[in-house]
Design a protein around this motif. Structure first.
Motif, short mmCIF file in Angstrom:
data_model
loop_
_atom_site.label_atom_id
_atom_site.label_comp_id
_atom_site.label_asym_id
_atom_site.label_seq_id
_atom_site.Cartn_x
_atom_site.Cartn_y
_atom_site.Cartn_z
N VAL A 65 102.56 26.14 0.72
CA VAL A 65 103.60 25.48 -0.11
C VAL A 65 105.19 26.35 0.14
O VAL A 65 105.83 25.24 0.39
CB VAL A 65 103.25 25.10 -1.46
N SER A 69 107.64 23.89 2.73
CA SER A 69 108.57 23.23 2.13
C SER A 69 109.97 24.21 2.49
O SER A 69 110.77 23.31 2.78
CB SER A 69 108.37 23.41 0.48
N THR A 101 99.49 22.60 -8.25
CA THR A 101 98.45 21.95 -8.96
C THR A 101 97.25 21.93 -7.95
O THR A 101 97.45 21.21 -6.91
CB THR A 101 98.83 20.68 -9.45
N SER A 129 108.79 19.21 -2.22
CA SER A 129 107.38 18.83 -2.58
C SER A 129 106.46 19.16 -1.47
O SER A 129 107.02 19.02 -0.03
CB SER A 129 107.24 17.52 -3.41
N ASP A 131 102.23 18.12 -0.35
CA ASP A 131 101.09 17.70 -0.76
C ASP A 131 100.10 17.89 0.38
O ASP A 131 100.36 18.06 1.59
CB ASP A 131 101.06 15.89 -0.88
N LEU A 140 93.28 14.58 -1.69
CA LEU A 140 94.34 15.21 -2.15
C LEU A 140 93.93 16.49 -2.57
O LEU A 140 93.18 16.63 -3.63
CB LEU A 140 95.35 14.55 -3.34
N LYS A 143 98.93 19.80 -5.02
CA LYS A 143 100.19 19.54 -4.84
C LYS A 143 101.14 20.69 -5.24
O LYS A 143 100.98 21.43 -6.16
CB LYS A 143 100.63 18.45 -6.07
N SER A 145 105.26 22.08 -5.81
CA SER A 145 106.90 21.77 -6.20
C SER A 145 107.54 23.16 -6.04
O SER A 145 106.90 24.12 -6.43
CB SER A 145 106.84 21.43 -7.59
#
Length: 153
Positions: A65, A69, A101, A129, A131, A140, A143, A145
């Motif tokens: 992530v 990102s 999450t 974000s 996914d 999924l 997730k 952020s």
């Protein structure tokens, strides 16, 4: 698909992995597509990326992530027509907030698909974000952020 941006992001990730620093854990990530503000990648879950129960490690998910990102953010600053050197480019920024999450697990030997997006990029702050999906089931997995402070880009 933007061939130039995709090549630039693949080369940037390759340089990060080869730096012999923490980013080398991303050596199984393969960027499949990249264009302005968005990046898509895949990764086979190998033993090195798993926890004690042979599922994708939460720390590996957080690293994915964080870095993917950040690469999606980098693409937001690129005008494909201005790319002359496709070897390395990374937006200068620092993390303000990172949140993940975890929805379900993915096992050793399965492939994940990562979709990283720049949601909004202002003068000083960017909102991103990520996914993460199981490639076979399309379920999924997690997730993410990510909020970043921009440094003189």
């Amino acid at each position: 698909m933007s061939h130039k941006i995709t090549t630039l992001m693949r080369n940037t990730l390759k340089r990060l992995v080869e730096s012999n620093k923490f980013d080398n854990v991303l050596n199984q990530v393969n960027i499949t597509d990249a264009f302005k503000g968005r990046l898509i990648a895949e990764m086979l879950v190998t033993k090195e990326a798993t926890n004690w129960s042979n599922h994708l490690h939460g720390g590996m998910t957080a690293t994915i992530v964080d870095q993917l990102s950040s690469l999606a953010l980098t693409t937001a600053f690129i005008d494909e027509n201005d790319i002359k050197d496709e070897t390395f480019y990374k937006a200068r920024s620092v993390s303000l907030d990172l949140s993940i999450t975890y929805l379900t697990s993915v096992q050793l030997g399965q492939t994940i698909v990562i979709e990283a997006n720049t949601l909004k990029c202002g003068k000083n702050i960017a909102f991103l974000s990520v996914d993460i999906f199981n490639k076979d089931s399309k379920q999924l997995i997690a997730k993410g952020s990510h909020t970043k402070y921009l440094l003189n880009n």
